[in-house]
Design a protein around this motif. Structure first.
Motif, mmCIF file in Angstrom:
data_model
loop_
_atom_site.group_PDB
_atom_site.id
_atom_site.type_symbol
_atom_site.label_atom_id
_atom_site.label_comp_id
_atom_site.label_asym_id
_atom_site.label_seq_id
_atom_site.Cartn_x
_atom_site.Cartn_y
_atom_site.Cartn_z
ATOM 1 N N GLN A 60 0.813 -1.212 0.000
ATOM 2 C CA GLN A 60 0.000 0.000 0.000
ATOM 3 C C GLN A 60 0.856 1.276 0.000
ATOM 4 O O GLN A 60 0.566 2.216 -0.753
ATOM 5 N N GLY A 61 1.913 1.273 0.803
ATOM 6 C CA GLY A 61 2.764 2.461 0.884
ATOM 7 C C GLY A 61 3.448 2.767 -0.434
ATOM 8 O O GLY A 61 3.437 3.903 -0.916
ATOM 9 N N ALA A 98 2.578 1.695 -3.413
ATOM 10 C CA ALA A 98 1.602 2.005 -4.470
ATOM 11 C C ALA A 98 1.156 3.462 -4.376
ATOM 12 O O ALA A 98 1.122 4.178 -5.389
ATOM 13 N N TYR A 99 0.847 3.893 -3.171
ATOM 14 C CA TYR A 99 0.369 5.266 -2.975
ATOM 15 C C TYR A 99 1.473 6.274 -3.316
ATOM 16 O O TYR A 99 1.244 7.263 -4.008
ATOM 17 N N ARG A 100 2.684 5.982 -2.844
ATOM 18 C CA ARG A 100 3.799 6.904 -3.087
ATOM 19 C C ARG A 100 4.116 7.011 -4.578
ATOM 20 O O ARG A 100 4.311 8.097 -5.109
ATOM 21 N N SER A 102 -4.163 4.021 -6.564
ATOM 22 C CA SER A 102 -3.481 2.880 -5.945
ATOM 23 C C SER A 102 -4.512 1.843 -5.487
ATOM 24 O O SER A 102 -4.277 0.637 -5.595
#
Lengths: 134, 188
Positions: B28-29, B31-33, B49
């Motif tokens: 998740q981190g 993908a979001y970044r 994301s």
């Protein structure tokens, strides 16, 4: 032999270093809320997919498609049968036409047409017979 | 023992929700970044994301395991972001070009002139901020290549796999990006 560092390459390396040292971080996010949202979106997507098939329009579409497939299959089978009986039909037609030909009525004559090839011999044979009797 | 991404993906394909949750927690981190680095908008990055994870859940069965899961996943994220940018790009071009009829250069390829303000060059932090802002104005493929190399620290073959192009093309993207950045920064 080692190569001298290309000044352009050096500049690029510096740029990449600068970028790497200054990677910006995105705004903070509440991860449990993020996952809850994701779960809800996923459920909604799956549910939409499930209910899509239950709607009247997709059902009608499916029924039409199935009907079209059945009709198509019948047409194919029928045309197959027609092509199978095609030869028989042609034979019947030929016989019907043949019945109307007078030549075929005198089939025995036709069968003996090859005798014409021997006509001279046959004629001579006839003369020989007259001479012998005469 | 921690399961590999590839195993989790295979289990996700079998509709194992715990495996999917584990993949989400793991990625998740990143993908979001990554999404944020490309679209530069927190809300869009969150949506994109999340959409990437939904795509993973729906098409995990199509992951053939020839590449790493991370490469496959990054490709999904980058493609979604580039698609989103493409959609927005048409609108932005129209808005921008209305007031700028002279310019025939695409918006994302236009680079600002080097700053004339000497104050900007004084603080290093500010300079670096400008540098990343300039990355934000690069053409999408160039930008993605720079982000994947600098931020995600992917090697060239993996960037090529993510962007679905040859390694030579990745190098060209990087070279053009760096040339543009150098020009933009006035060779700082």
């Amino acid at each position: 032999m080692g190569t001298l560092p290309d000044p352009e390459l050096e500049q690029f390396r510096d740029l990449l270093d600068d970028l790497a040292h200054a990677v910006e971080r995105p705004p903070d996010i509440h991860w449990s809320r993020y996952r809850a949202e994701l779960r809800a979106k996923l459920e909604a997507r799956l549910e939409r997919r499930r209910t899509w098939w239950r709607r009247p329009v997709p059902l009608a579409l499916s029924a039409s498609l199935a009907g079209a497939l059945v009709v198509g299959a019948l047409v194919v089978v029928q045309s197959g049968r027609q092509s199978g009986t095609g030869a028989d039909l042609a034979a019947v037609e030929e016989a019907a036409i043949g019945d109307r030909l007078e030549l075929l009525e005198q089939y025995r004559v036709v069968e003996q047409l090859d005798l014409l090839e021997e006509f001279d011999v046959i004629r001579d044979l006839d003369r020989l017979t007259v001479e012998r009797t005469g | 023992m921690e399961l590999s991404d590839e195993v989790l993906c295979r289990r996700t394909a079998e509709r194992d929700e715990a495996a999917f949750d584990a993949l989400v927690a793991r990625y998740q981190g990143r993908a979001y970044r990554l999404a944020w680095s490309i679209v530069r908008n927190a809300e869009d990055a969150r949506d994109l994301s999340q959409e990437a994870f939904i795509r993973v859940f729906q098409s995990a069965g199509r992951f053939d395991g020839r590449s790493k899961f991370s490469t496959w996943f990054y490709r999904i994220v980058v493609n979604l972001c580039l698609d989103q940018r493409r959609k927005h790009r048409g609108w932005k071009l129209w808005v921008r070009d209305e007031g700028d009829p002279e310019s025939h250069e695409p918006l994302l390829d236009r680079q600002p002139a080097p700053s004339q303000d000497p104050v900007d060059t004084i603080g290093r932090e500010r300079t670096l901020k400008r540098l990343w802002e300039a990355v934000g104005r690069l053409a999408p493929q160039q930008r993605a290549a720079v982000i994947l190399q600098v931020q995600e620290e992917l090697p060239t073959p993996e960037i090529a796999a993510v962007l679905k192009c040859s390694e030579a093309t990745v190098r060209v993207h990087l070279h053009r990006a760096l040339t543009t950045l150098r020009k933009t920064m006035g060779t700082t």
